[in-house]
Scaffold this active site. Structure first.
Site, PDB file in Angstrom:
ATOM      1  N   HIS A 124       7.826  27.047 -29.502  1.00 42.79           N
ATOM      2  CA  HIS A 124       7.138  27.777 -30.570  1.00 42.79           C
ATOM      3  C   HIS A 124       5.632  27.567 -30.501  1.00 42.79           C
ATOM      4  O   HIS A 124       4.849  28.521 -30.611  1.00 42.79           O
ATOM      5  CB  HIS A 124       7.678  27.314 -31.928  1.00 42.79           C
ATOM      6  CG  HIS A 124       6.987  27.911 -33.108  1.00 42.79           C
ATOM      7  ND1 HIS A 124       7.408  29.074 -33.711  1.00 42.79           N
ATOM      8  CD2 HIS A 124       5.895  27.512 -33.793  1.00 42.79           C
ATOM      9  CE1 HIS A 124       6.602  29.364 -34.724  1.00 42.79           C
ATOM     10  NE2 HIS A 124       5.675  28.422 -34.794  1.00 42.79           N
ATOM     11  N   GLU A 125       5.208  26.319 -30.307  1.00 45.57           N
ATOM     12  CA  GLU A 125       3.775  26.028 -30.273  1.00 45.57           C
ATOM     13  C   GLU A 125       3.118  26.624 -29.030  1.00 45.57           C
ATOM     14  O   GLU A 125       2.008  27.162 -29.094  1.00 45.57           O
ATOM     15  CB  GLU A 125       3.552  24.513 -30.330  1.00 45.57           C
ATOM     16  CG  GLU A 125       4.042  23.857 -31.616  1.00 45.57           C
ATOM     17  CD  GLU A 125       3.411  24.450 -32.864  1.00 45.57           C
ATOM     18  OE1 GLU A 125       2.228  24.812 -32.826  1.00 45.57           O
ATOM     19  OE2 GLU A 125       4.119  24.559 -33.888  1.00 45.57           O
ATOM     20  N   HIS A 128       2.408  30.291 -29.431  1.00 42.32           N
ATOM     21  CA  HIS A 128       1.159  30.617 -30.136  1.00 42.32           C
ATOM     22  C   HIS A 128       0.015  30.793 -29.136  1.00 42.32           C
ATOM     23  O   HIS A 128      -0.807  31.703 -29.258  1.00 42.32           O
ATOM     24  CB  HIS A 128       0.800  29.507 -31.131  1.00 42.32           C
ATOM     25  CG  HIS A 128       1.518  29.596 -32.444  1.00 42.32           C
ATOM     26  ND1 HIS A 128       1.525  30.733 -33.218  1.00 42.32           N
ATOM     27  CD2 HIS A 128       2.237  28.665 -33.128  1.00 42.32           C
ATOM     28  CE1 HIS A 128       2.225  30.510 -34.323  1.00 42.32           C
ATOM     29  NE2 HIS A 128       2.671  29.261 -34.292  1.00 42.32           N
ATOM     30  N   GLU A 187       3.664  33.754 -36.985  1.00 36.06           N
ATOM     31  CA  GLU A 187       4.731  32.754 -36.971  1.00 36.06           C
ATOM     32  C   GLU A 187       6.045  33.368 -36.495  1.00 36.06           C
ATOM     33  O   GLU A 187       6.759  32.782 -35.677  1.00 36.06           O
ATOM     34  CB  GLU A 187       4.907  32.148 -38.371  1.00 36.06           C
ATOM     35  CG  GLU A 187       3.781  31.214 -38.785  1.00 36.06           C
ATOM     36  CD  GLU A 187       3.701  29.982 -37.908  1.00 36.06           C
ATOM     37  OE1 GLU A 187       4.691  29.676 -37.202  1.00 36.06           O
ATOM     38  OE2 GLU A 187       2.666  29.318 -37.917  1.00 36.06           O
TER      39      GLU A 187
END
Length: 266
Positions: A124-125, A128, A187
């Protein structure tokens, strides 16, 4: 006169920005070049390493690096060497920065209790960064004038104006004391990209649902800092459940042998 010059600088800067699309097709306005974002990520990570205590636990470092390296090896661009640092802290958090930097706090390992769950957060990070969300956030801070003067920008020229605000825009609000949160669309996009990324890296995307259920129980009513600006737990879990139909075939095609799995320290 100064006001007029500042306005002219603003117009020139904004008219020169890039309008592009994210990996999911969402429109983005990006003011900064890849080189500028890399320099900002490098500088921010160097500062964090000075402020935070790096873990000396070899087993924990080996485990986190194993998960992170498998995630980054699944990226389409393999030209960038990624640096992974585990920080000794009770914080339930992790982050990734432009320039190839990943930070994981040991407190996260109490909530992400399997390698697949840890891969959910790291994926997920990294997503980004892959989707240029940091550039979007720094650009948004720049355009809204959140405490900054456009004419004072010094990225890539010997210094960074309003560095703490830029670090907050990179998702490092915990370190600098305030937050410029990613938007919900960012997100959700990072969830989509991150789950596909972890599946391509051979991690079970079904673990993403379990991870966010664990997150919703951690840190009391508000949850850990990692969730402070994220969509609601129920909304996120529902989206992740819907994504399994697409992600599971990717996982089955890339599922590693037992000997190549990342072993969590006992």
């Amino acid at each position: 006169m100064k006001g007029i010059l500042l306005l002219l600088s603003s117009v020139l800067l904004l008219t020169g920005c890039a309008t592009t699309q994210s990996p999911t097709g969402r429109g983005q306005t990006l003011l900064f070049s890849q080189q500028e974002m890399t320099e900002l990520g490098d500088s921010s990570f160097a500062q964090i390493k000075q402020q935070e205590q790096a873990s000396q636990d070899k087993a924990v470092n080996s485990y986190v690096n194993c998960v992170a390296n498998r995630i980054t090896r699944a990226l389409p661009d393999q030209s960038l060497p990624w640096e992974v640092v585990v920080f000794e802290s009770e914080q339930v958090n992790a982050f990734a920065l432009p320039g190839g930097h990943i930070g994981v706090y040991t407190g996260l390992l109490d909530v992400a209790v399997t390698a697949d769950q840890l891969a959910t957060v790291i994926g997920h990070e990294v997503a980004h960064v892959l989707a240029n969300h940091s550039n979007e956030q720094v650009s948004r801070a720049q355009m809204t004038g959140a405490g900054m003067q456009l004419a004072d920008l010094a990225l890539g020229a010997g210094g960074i104006a309003d560095k703490e605000l830029y670090m907050a825009a990179l998702g490092l609000g915990v370190q600098v004391g305030y937050i410029l949160p990613y938007g919900r669309s960012q997100e959700s996009e990072a969830d989509v990209i991150g789950v596909e990324l972890m599946a391509k890296a051979g991690f079970d995307p079904a673990a993403s649902v379990d991870l966010w259920k664990n997150m919703s129980k951690a840190g009391g009513e508000q949850g850990p800092e990692l969730l402070s600006t994220h969509p609601s737990h129920g909304q996120r879990i529902a989206q992740l459940q819907q994504m399994q139909a697409k992600a599971q075939p990717l996982y089955q095609a890339n599922k590693p042998s037992v000997k190549n799995t990342c072993q969590r320290p006992k």
